[in-house]
Design an enzyme around this catalytic site. Structure first.
Site, PDB file in Angstrom:
ATOM      1  N   ARG A   1       0.848  -1.194   0.000  1.00 35.62           N
ATOM      2  CA  ARG A   1       0.000   0.000   0.000  1.00 35.62           C
ATOM      3  C   ARG A   1       0.885   1.246   0.000  1.00 35.62           C
ATOM      4  O   ARG A   1       1.989   1.246   0.553  1.00 35.62           O
ATOM      5  CB  ARG A   1      -0.920   0.017   1.237  1.00 35.62           C
ATOM      6  CG  ARG A   1      -2.096  -0.945   1.114  1.00 35.62           C
ATOM      7  CD  ARG A   1      -3.036  -0.838   2.297  1.00 35.62           C
ATOM      8  NE  ARG A   1      -2.429  -1.322   3.513  1.00 35.62           N
ATOM      9  CZ  ARG A   1      -1.857  -0.574   4.442  1.00 35.62           C
ATOM     10  NH1 ARG A   1      -1.853   0.741   4.337  1.00 35.62           N
ATOM     11  NH2 ARG A   1      -1.312  -1.115   5.504  1.00 35.62           N
TER      12      ARG A   1
ATOM     13  N   TYR B   1      -1.372  -3.314  -6.894  1.00 32.77           N
ATOM     14  CA  TYR B   1      -1.257  -3.983  -5.593  1.00 32.77           C
ATOM     15  C   TYR B   1      -2.613  -4.043  -4.869  1.00 32.77           C
ATOM     16  O   TYR B   1      -3.378  -3.067  -4.886  1.00 32.77           O
ATOM     17  CB  TYR B   1      -0.221  -3.269  -4.704  1.00 32.77           C
ATOM     18  CG  TYR B   1      -0.239  -3.858  -3.309  1.00 32.77           C
ATOM     19  CD1 TYR B   1       0.375  -5.091  -3.067  1.00 32.77           C
ATOM     20  CD2 TYR B   1      -0.932  -3.249  -2.277  1.00 32.77           C
ATOM     21  CE1 TYR B   1       0.298  -5.675  -1.819  1.00 32.77           C
ATOM     22  CE2 TYR B   1      -1.014  -3.825  -1.026  1.00 32.77           C
ATOM     23  CZ  TYR B   1      -0.390  -5.046  -0.801  1.00 32.77           C
ATOM     24  OH  TYR B   1      -0.490  -5.622   0.432  1.00 32.77           O
TER      25      TYR B   1
ATOM     26  N   LYS C   1      -9.774  -2.122   1.284  1.00 32.84           N
ATOM     27  CA  LYS C   1      -9.433  -0.989   2.147  1.00 32.84           C
ATOM     28  C   LYS C   1     -10.207   0.274   1.752  1.00 32.84           C
ATOM     29  O   LYS C   1     -10.679   1.030   2.605  1.00 32.84           O
ATOM     30  CB  LYS C   1      -7.933  -0.705   2.082  1.00 32.84           C
ATOM     31  CG  LYS C   1      -7.073  -1.897   2.449  1.00 32.84           C
ATOM     32  CD  LYS C   1      -7.351  -2.363   3.844  1.00 32.84           C
ATOM     33  CE  LYS C   1      -6.415  -3.488   4.249  1.00 32.84           C
ATOM     34  NZ  LYS C   1      -6.677  -3.958   5.594  1.00 32.84           N
TER      35      LYS C   1
ATOM     36  N   HIS D   1     -10.963  -2.291  11.201  1.00 31.73           N
ATOM     37  CA  HIS D   1      -9.873  -3.145  10.722  1.00 31.73           C
ATOM     38  C   HIS D   1      -9.708  -4.296  11.711  1.00 31.73           C
ATOM     39  O   HIS D   1      -8.736  -4.345  12.462  1.00 31.73           O
ATOM     40  CB  HIS D   1      -8.595  -2.287  10.640  1.00 31.73           C
ATOM     41  CG  HIS D   1      -7.468  -2.915   9.885  1.00 31.73           C
ATOM     42  ND1 HIS D   1      -6.156  -2.524  10.074  1.00 31.73           N
ATOM     43  CD2 HIS D   1      -7.429  -3.883   8.942  1.00 31.73           C
ATOM     44  CE1 HIS D   1      -5.380  -3.225   9.271  1.00 31.73           C
ATOM     45  NE2 HIS D   1      -6.120  -4.050   8.582  1.00 31.73           N
TER      46      HIS D   1
ATOM     47  N   SER E   1      -1.789  -3.803  10.233  1.00 36.88           N
ATOM     48  CA  SER E   1      -1.461  -4.691   9.115  1.00 36.88           C
ATOM     49  C   SER E   1      -0.251  -5.557   9.449  1.00 36.88           C
ATOM     50  O   SER E   1       0.733  -5.059  10.007  1.00 36.88           O
ATOM     51  CB  SER E   1      -1.127  -3.854   7.876  1.00 36.88           C
ATOM     52  OG  SER E   1      -2.168  -2.945   7.625  1.00 36.88           O
TER      53      SER E   1
ATOM     54  N   CYS F   1       0.197  -7.894  11.616  1.00 31.81           N
ATOM     55  CA  CYS F   1       0.473  -8.111  13.044  1.00 31.81           C
ATOM     56  C   CYS F   1      -0.272  -9.342  13.568  1.00 31.81           C
ATOM     57  O   CYS F   1      -0.518  -9.465  14.763  1.00 31.81           O
ATOM     58  CB  CYS F   1       0.086  -6.891  13.865  1.00 31.81           C
ATOM     59  SG  CYS F   1       1.207  -5.509  13.652  1.00 31.81           S
TER      60      CYS F   1
ATOM     61  N   ASP G   1      -9.753  -9.588   8.511  1.00 31.59           N
ATOM     62  CA  ASP G   1      -9.218  -8.237   8.266  1.00 31.59           C
ATOM     63  C   ASP G   1     -10.203  -7.104   8.551  1.00 31.59           C
ATOM     64  O   ASP G   1      -9.782  -6.054   9.016  1.00 31.59           O
ATOM     65  CB  ASP G   1      -8.744  -8.143   6.805  1.00 31.59           C
ATOM     66  CG  ASP G   1      -7.844  -6.951   6.539  1.00 31.59           C
ATOM     67  OD1 ASP G   1      -6.956  -6.675   7.376  1.00 31.59           O
ATOM     68  OD2 ASP G   1      -8.022  -6.283   5.507  1.00 31.59           O
TER      69      ASP G   1
ATOM     70  N   ARG H   1       1.903 -12.038  -0.935  1.00 30.06           N
ATOM     71  CA  ARG H   1       0.536 -12.287  -0.464  1.00 30.06           C
ATOM     72  C   ARG H   1      -0.076 -13.517  -1.108  1.00 30.06           C
ATOM     73  O   ARG H   1       0.302 -13.910  -2.202  1.00 30.06           O
ATOM     74  CB  ARG H   1      -0.348 -11.070  -0.840  1.00 30.06           C
ATOM     75  CG  ARG H   1       0.065  -9.765  -0.158  1.00 30.06           C
ATOM     76  CD  ARG H   1      -0.455  -9.723   1.233  1.00 30.06           C
ATOM     77  NE  ARG H   1      -0.054  -8.527   1.960  1.00 30.06           N
ATOM     78  CZ  ARG H   1      -0.837  -7.927   2.865  1.00 30.06           C
ATOM     79  NH1 ARG H   1      -2.031  -8.390   3.140  1.00 30.06           N
ATOM     80  NH2 ARG H   1      -0.391  -6.874   3.529  1.00 30.06           N
TER      81      ARG H   1
HETATM   82  C1  OXD Z   1      -3.319  -4.479   5.085  1.00 31.91           C
HETATM   83  C2  OXD Z   1      -3.982  -5.627   4.430  1.00 31.91           C
HETATM   84  O1  OXD Z   1      -2.363  -3.927   4.534  1.00 31.91           O
HETATM   85  O2  OXD Z   1      -4.907  -6.188   5.021  1.00 31.91           O
HETATM   86  O3  OXD Z   1      -3.766  -4.105   6.180  1.00 31.91           O
HETATM   87  O4  OXD Z   1      -3.605  -5.991   3.296  1.00 31.91           O
HETATM   88 MN    MN Z   2      -5.478  -5.202   6.803  1.00 32.45          MN
END
Ligand code: OXD
Ligand code: MN
Length: 579
Positions: free
Chosen positions: A69, A197, A206, A226, A248, A250, A275, A364
Site C-alpha cells: 500500500r 497492488y 481498504k 480493521h 497490518s 500483526c 481483516d 501475499r
Molecule cells: C493491510 C492488508 O495492509 O490487510 O492491512 O492488506
Molecule cells: Mn489489513
C-alpha cells in the site's frame, strides 16, 4: 453491458469514453469467467503456473515498485481539510478530480474495461453494502472474485437498492510518480491509478470497506473496523465471538485461524473474517458484526505448519500468490515456509543468498474464505454474530503488557485511540518504527480521527450493554530481543482469560492502565516459559507509562479543538492514577 440501473449505465459509458476502452465486459462472477481471466493472464505472462501439487494455484510477479500500500499517495478528498483530519492526506475534490481525469484520459485504449458488481457482506444482509469497480486489470477481476461476493447477485441488488460505491481503477503505466488512490466519501467514489497492488487496486477492501464505509458508518450509526472476527467454542460447547483490531501484518489472520495446542484440548476456533468487521448494535441493544469480505489477501512469509497450519493448507489449492519465490520444482516458496529451498526469487531472478529475502516480505496469497477448513458458515448469516468482546493490539517490543482490560467503554476507546505499533512491510516506508495507529485504523479511517473517536464514544451514550474492551500484545521482548510470549496457538490461553472475565469468573487486579491478570490467572500448563517471563509480561511500569501518556497527549493535541472532551477526560483519569 446490460443493466436496468440508468445511472450505472451512464457512468460506465462516461468512463469508457474517457478511458477510450476498446471493449466493456460486465462481470458475472462465474467460475468460467474466473478461469477465463486466469487463461488470459497465463497467455500474457501476468500469471505463471505452479507445480501440480498446488492445484489451480498461480503466481503473479508485480512490478518491483508496486508491492505494498502507498499511504503517502492515498488521499481523502473532502471540501474542507478538517473533515479528512491530520490522519489523512487531503486534496480538494475538484483538484483531485482534475488530476485523475487527466490520468484516466485514454488510459485503456485498445484494452478491455471490466465492470465488477460486488457486495460487501452477505448478499441478503441489511448490513451489506454494494459497489461497482471498473478496472482494466484481469488480475483485479480474479482477485475480486475470490475476495468478494461478486457478479450477478450483487448487480441484482444494486438494481434493487440503487445505492452503490463507484470505484474506478486503472493499472496505468505503474509509474510511481503517476500513482494515486483517491477517496471522495461524499460522492461515494474511489479513484485509483498506477498500481496493481491489492490494497490499492482491489477497491472493495481498504478503499470501500474501510475508508468509504467508516464515513458512512459515522453517518448511519455503526462502525467499519480493521478487525478480525472469530468464534471461540469452549469444551462445554459455549460459543464466543471476538472482534480484534491489530495493524497490518500483526497476526490477525493467524489469530482468526488459531490452532488450539494439545494442552487446550476441547477448544475450537472458527474464522469469520481476518481483516475487516462491520459492527452494528441491533434492536435489542446487542452489538453484532459481519465480515464484509468473502476471501483473504494474507501475508505469506512466516506461514508454516506451526504458526498457521490452517492457512498453510488453505493455500495449497485455488490460490493466487503474489511476489513469492519458487523452488526448482516450481512450488511457491517463502521465508519460514520450513520446506523446500528457493531457486527463483520474487522478481523472477535466480535466488542468491545474501541478496535479500527470496519472497517479498509483503508477498501475499489470495483465496476464497471457503478454502479455510475453519470457515464458519455464520459468515453468511445476514444478521452477523453477537460480539462478546473487542480486542485492540499492536506490535510493541516493550511497555504494553500481554493483556489488560478497559474499565468501561470510554476507557476502552482511549485504549484503542492510544494504540501504537511497529510498522511492517504492508505499506511502503520504514519497517519497525513505532507509530500511533489508533484502532489499527491509521491508514484506513476515511475522516478526521477526532470525530471518529467521538463517534466511538457516542456509543456509550446510546447503549448500555456494549462489549468489554481489551488490549493485547504478543510481541514483548527482553533486552536481548527474545520474544517473551510464544504467541500463535498459545494465544488461546489469553483469549480464555478474556472470555472468563466476560463470564465474570476470572480474577484481575486493577492498575492505572486497566485490569490485568496475575501470573497465576493465566493457564501456563505445559508452556515452556523462562522464569520471570510471565511476571514481566504482566507488569506495569508507572514511570514508563507516564512517558507514554505524555506522548499520547502530544498526539491528541495535534487534533486541536476537534478532540472530544470525553477523550481528554479519560486520558486525565489515567494520568492522575499514574501519579
Ligand atoms: C493491510 C492488508 O495492509 O490487510 O492491512 O492488506
Ligand atoms: Mn489489513
Amino acid at each position: 453491458m446490460q443493466t436496468t440501473n440508468v445511472s450505472l449505465e451512464r457512468w460506465v459509458h462516461e468512463v469508457a469514453e474517457l478511458t477510450k476502452a476498446a471493449e466493456i465486459k460486465l462481470c458475472d462472477g462465474s467460475d468460467e469467467e474466473y478461469q477465463e481471466m486466469i487463461g488470459l493472464m497465463l497467455d500474457s505472462g501476468l500469471l505463471h503456473e505452479l507445480n501440480d501439487d498446488y492445484e489451480n494455484c498461480y503466481l503473479h510477479r508485480s512490478d518491483p515498485t508496486d508491492v505494498a500500500r502507498v499511504e503517502h499517495l492515498t488521499f481523502v478528498c473532502t471540501p474542507h481539510q478538517d473533515e479528512a483530519g491530520p490522519n489523512n492526506n487531503w486534496m480538494e475534490p475538484d483538484a483531485a478530480h482534475a488530476k485523475m481525469h487527466a490520468l484516466y484520459d485514454g488510459c485503456m485504449e485498445g484494452r478491455t474495461m471490466y465492470v465488477i458488481p460486488y457486495c460487501m457482506g452477505p448478499i441478503d444482509s441489511p448490513y451489506a453494502r454494494l459497489g461497482i469497480e471498473i478496472t482494466d486489470s484481469p488480475y483485479v477481476v480474479a482477485n475480486m472474485k475470490l475476495m468478494t461476493r461478486m457478479g450477478e447477485k450483487a448487480l441484482h441488488r444494486i438494481e434493487q437498492d440503487g445505492r452503490f460505491v463507484r470505484g474506478l481503477h486503472s493499472t496505468g503505466d505503474l509509474n510511481p510518480e503517476r500513482r494515486f488512490i483517491m477517496h471522495f466519501p461524499e460522492e461515494m467514489m474511489i479513484q485509483s491509478f498506477g498500481s496493481g497492488y491489492g490494497g490499492n487496486a482491489l477497491l472493495g477492501k481498504k478503499c470501500h470497506a474501510l475508508r468509504i464505509a467508516s464515513w458512512q458508518a459515522r453517518d448511519e450509526g455503526w462502525l467499519a473496523e480493521h478487525m478480525l472476527l472469530m468464534e471461540v467454542e469452549s469444551p462445554e460447547g459455549k460459543k464466543y465471538y471476538l472482534a480484534a483490531a491489530f495493524p497490518s501484518a500483526c497476526g490477525k489472520t493467524n489469530l482468526a485461524m488459531l490452532e488450539p495446542p494439545e494442552s487446550q484440548a476441547g477448544w475450537k476456533i472458527r474464522t469469520l473474517g481476518d481483516d475487516i468487521a462491520w459492527l452494528h448494535v441491533d434492536d435489542h441493544g446487542q452489538m453484532r458484526a459481519i465480515n464484509p469480505e468473502a476471501g483473504y489477501f494474507g501475508v505469506v512469509p512466516g506461514t508454516n505448519e506451526d504458526t498457521n497450519r490452517t492457512a498453510f493448507e488453505m493455500i495449497q489449492h485455488n490460490a493466487i500468490f503474489t511476489n513469492v519465490a519458487v523452488t526448482a520444482d516450481n512450488k511457491p516458496w517463502w521465508e519460514e515456509k520450513n520446506v523446500g529451498e528457493p531457486a527463483i526469487d520474487w522478481q523472477g531472478k535466480p535466488y542468491k543468498a545474501g541478496n535479500g529475502p527470496a519472497a517479498h516480505p509483503n508477498s501475499r496469497f489470495t483465496v476464497a474464505a471457503t478454502n479455510n477448513s475453519k470457515y464458519s458458515p455464520l459468515s453468511d448469516d445476514p444478521a452477523g454474530v453477537p460480539i462478546t468482546a473487542i480486542i485492540f493490539g499492536g506490535r510493541r517490543r516493550e511497555l504494553a503488557p500481554l493483556v489488560y482490560e478497559a474499565k468501561d467503554w470510554n476507557h476502552g476507546v482511549l485504549i484503542g485511540a492510544s494504540v501504537a505499533s511497529e510498522t511492517t512491510a504492508a505499506a511502503i516506508g520504514e519497517v519497525g518504527v513505532v507509530r500511533r495507529d489508533p484502532m489499527a485504523m491509521k491508514p484506513f479511517c476515511g475522516y478526521n480521527f477526532a470525530q471518529y473517536w467521538g463517534h466511538w464514544l457516542g456509543f456509550s451514550e446510546k447503549f448500555d450493554n456494549l462489549p468489554p474492551i481489551y488490549h493485547v500484545n504478543w510481541f514483548r521482548r527482553d533486552d536481548d530481543g527474545r520474544f517473551l510470549w510464544p504467541g500463535f496457538g498459545e494465544n488461546l490461553r489469553v483469549l480464555r482469560w478474556i472470555i472468563e472475565r466476560c463470564e465474570g469468573r476470572a480474577h484481575a487486579v486493577d492498575t492505572p492502565i486497566g485490569a490485568l491478570p496475575l501470573p497465576e490467572d493465566i493457564d501456563t500448563s505445559g508452556l515452556d516459559l523462562q522464569e520471570g517471563d510471565l511476571e514481566a509480561l504482566l507488569s506495569v511500569d508507572n514511570d514508563k507509562w507516564r512517558e507514554e501518556f505524555t506522548a499520547i497527549e502530544e498526539y491528541f493535541d495535534s487534533f486541536e479543538e476537534h478532540l472530544p472532551d470525553a477523550l481528554r477526560v479519560e486520558h486525565k483519569k489515567v494520568v492522575n492514577a499514574l501519579s
